[in-house]
Design a protein around this motif. Structure first.
Motif, short mmCIF file in Angstrom:
data_model
loop_
_atom_site.label_atom_id
_atom_site.label_comp_id
_atom_site.label_asym_id
_atom_site.label_seq_id
_atom_site.Cartn_x
_atom_site.Cartn_y
_atom_site.Cartn_z
N HIS A 3 91.29 20.63 -0.48
CA HIS A 3 91.18 19.37 0.25
C HIS A 3 90.82 19.66 1.70
CE1 HIS A 3 93.10 17.30 -3.10
NE2 HIS A 3 93.92 18.34 -3.16
N GLU A 4 89.91 18.85 2.24
CA GLU A 4 89.47 19.01 3.62
C GLU A 4 89.94 17.82 4.43
OE1 GLU A 4 85.22 19.70 5.86
OE2 GLU A 4 85.23 18.60 3.97
N ASP A 5 90.52 18.07 5.59
CA ASP A 5 90.94 17.02 6.51
C ASP A 5 90.21 17.26 7.83
OD1 ASP A 5 92.16 15.18 8.17
OD2 ASP A 5 94.20 15.66 7.52
N LYS A 6 89.12 16.53 8.03
CA LYS A 6 88.30 16.74 9.23
C LYS A 6 89.03 16.31 10.50
CE LYS A 6 83.85 16.44 6.98
NZ LYS A 6 82.58 15.76 6.88
N ASP A 7 89.88 15.29 10.40
CA ASP A 7 90.61 14.82 11.58
C ASP A 7 91.58 15.87 12.11
OD1 ASP A 7 89.27 12.40 11.37
OD2 ASP A 7 90.87 11.49 10.15
N ARG A 8 92.25 16.57 11.21
CA ARG A 8 93.21 17.60 11.61
C ARG A 8 92.60 19.00 11.65
NH1 ARG A 8 98.53 16.04 8.09
NH2 ARG A 8 99.04 14.13 9.19
N ASN A 9 91.33 19.12 11.27
CA ASN A 9 90.63 20.40 11.24
C ASN A 9 91.36 21.41 10.33
OD1 ASN A 9 88.59 22.28 11.94
ND2 ASN A 9 89.92 23.19 13.47
N ALA A 29 94.51 24.30 0.18
CA ALA A 29 94.25 24.76 -1.19
C ALA A 29 95.57 24.73 -1.94
CB ALA A 29 93.67 26.16 -1.19
N GLN A 30 95.55 24.11 -3.12
CA GLN A 30 96.74 24.07 -3.96
C GLN A 30 96.43 24.79 -5.27
OE1 GLN A 30 97.59 19.81 -4.03
NE2 GLN A 30 99.41 20.28 -2.80
N PHE A 31 97.30 25.72 -5.62
CA PHE A 31 97.14 26.54 -6.83
C PHE A 31 98.27 26.20 -7.80
CE2 PHE A 31 95.36 28.81 -3.29
CZ PHE A 31 94.16 29.32 -3.78
N GLU A 32 97.92 25.94 -9.05
CA GLU A 32 98.92 25.68 -10.07
C GLU A 32 99.37 27.00 -10.67
OE1 GLU A 32 97.44 22.94 -12.97
OE2 GLU A 32 96.89 21.46 -11.44
N LEU A 33 100.63 27.35 -10.44
CA LEU A 33 101.19 28.61 -10.92
C LEU A 33 102.51 28.33 -11.65
CD1 LEU A 33 100.59 30.62 -7.63
CD2 LEU A 33 99.18 30.64 -9.69
N PRO A 34 102.45 27.66 -12.81
CA PRO A 34 103.68 27.29 -13.49
C PRO A 34 104.48 28.51 -13.93
CG PRO A 34 101.79 26.95 -14.91
CD PRO A 34 101.25 27.31 -13.56
N THR A 61 100.86 25.94 -2.05
CA THR A 61 100.03 25.22 -1.10
C THR A 61 99.72 26.14 0.07
OG1 THR A 61 101.08 23.13 -1.72
CG2 THR A 61 99.87 23.16 0.36
N VAL A 62 98.43 26.33 0.34
CA VAL A 62 97.98 27.19 1.42
C VAL A 62 97.14 26.34 2.38
CG1 VAL A 62 96.71 29.28 2.03
CG2 VAL A 62 97.92 29.16 -0.16
N MET A 63 97.52 26.32 3.66
CA MET A 63 96.78 25.55 4.67
C MET A 63 96.20 26.51 5.71
SD MET A 63 99.17 22.22 5.36
CE MET A 63 98.04 21.61 6.59
N PHE A 64 94.97 26.21 6.13
CA PHE A 64 94.32 27.02 7.16
C PHE A 64 93.31 26.15 7.91
CE2 PHE A 64 92.23 27.67 3.10
CZ PHE A 64 90.89 27.44 3.38
N PRO A 65 92.93 26.56 9.13
CA PRO A 65 91.97 25.77 9.91
C PRO A 65 90.60 25.73 9.24
CG PRO A 65 92.98 27.48 11.27
CD PRO A 65 93.43 27.70 9.87
N ARG A 66 89.94 24.57 9.36
CA ARG A 66 88.59 24.41 8.80
C ARG A 66 87.57 25.19 9.61
NH1 ARG A 66 84.46 20.36 8.93
NH2 ARG A 66 85.44 19.40 10.69
#
Length: 152
Positions: free
Chosen positions: A51-57, A61-66, A134-139
């Motif tokens: 998922h990209e959030d341009k407003d928050r830059n 990425a979400q990975f399903e690891l059951p 859930t992994v978040m990083f700058p765009r």
């Protein structure tokens, strides 16, 4: 904007067959070959949503690891590539109508995606909750921002 992002350096013909089977099985009642094959012999390939959030830059990425815990998962950043990898070992046992059913699945997995140039490990934030990593990083990084040049 929400999109599913696939970024693997190499695909095999069986990967393409599986993708087409999954796409067309949704429109027909025919079961894809992937469902007929023995699931235990296929390597684990965790699903990923990007998922990209341009407003928050930011990119998320979400990975399903059951069935996995954070101790079984590694996140590496090298040469502008973020790699999520790990090991899984799943066992289940149940008794049905006098039959004992034991299933085991062991193996390794890895998913990679490109990240902006100049990304530092401290820029990446990750958490795991109920089998979803859930992994978040700058765009984009400050090094990629446009630089204004004054005219002399």
């Amino acid at each position: 904007m929400s999109m599913t992002f696939f970024n693997e350096p190499f695909y095999t013909l069986s990967d393409f067959d599986r993708l087409f089977d999954e796409a067309f099985s949704a429109r027909t009642s025919v079961a894809p070959r992937a469902q007929v094959e023995n699931v235990a012999t296929r390597p684990m390939r965790p699903r990923m949503d990007l998922h990209e959030d341009k407003d928050r830059n930011t990119m998320t990425a979400q990975f399903e690891l059951p069935g996995l815990t954070k101790e079984n998962v590694n996140i590496d950043l090298r040469d502008n590539v973020l790699t999520v990898s790990g090991e899984y070992g799943m066992e289940s046992e149940r008794d049905e109508r006098g039959y004992s059913v034991r299933e085991r699945r062991f193996g390794k997995f890895a998913r990679s995606l490109p990240v902006p140039q100049g990304m530092k490990p401290q820029d990446v934030k990750a958490n795991m909750n109920h089998g979803v990593l859930t992994v978040m990083f700058p765009r984009s990084t400050p090094e990629q921002a446009p630089k204004k040049i004054t005219i002399a």
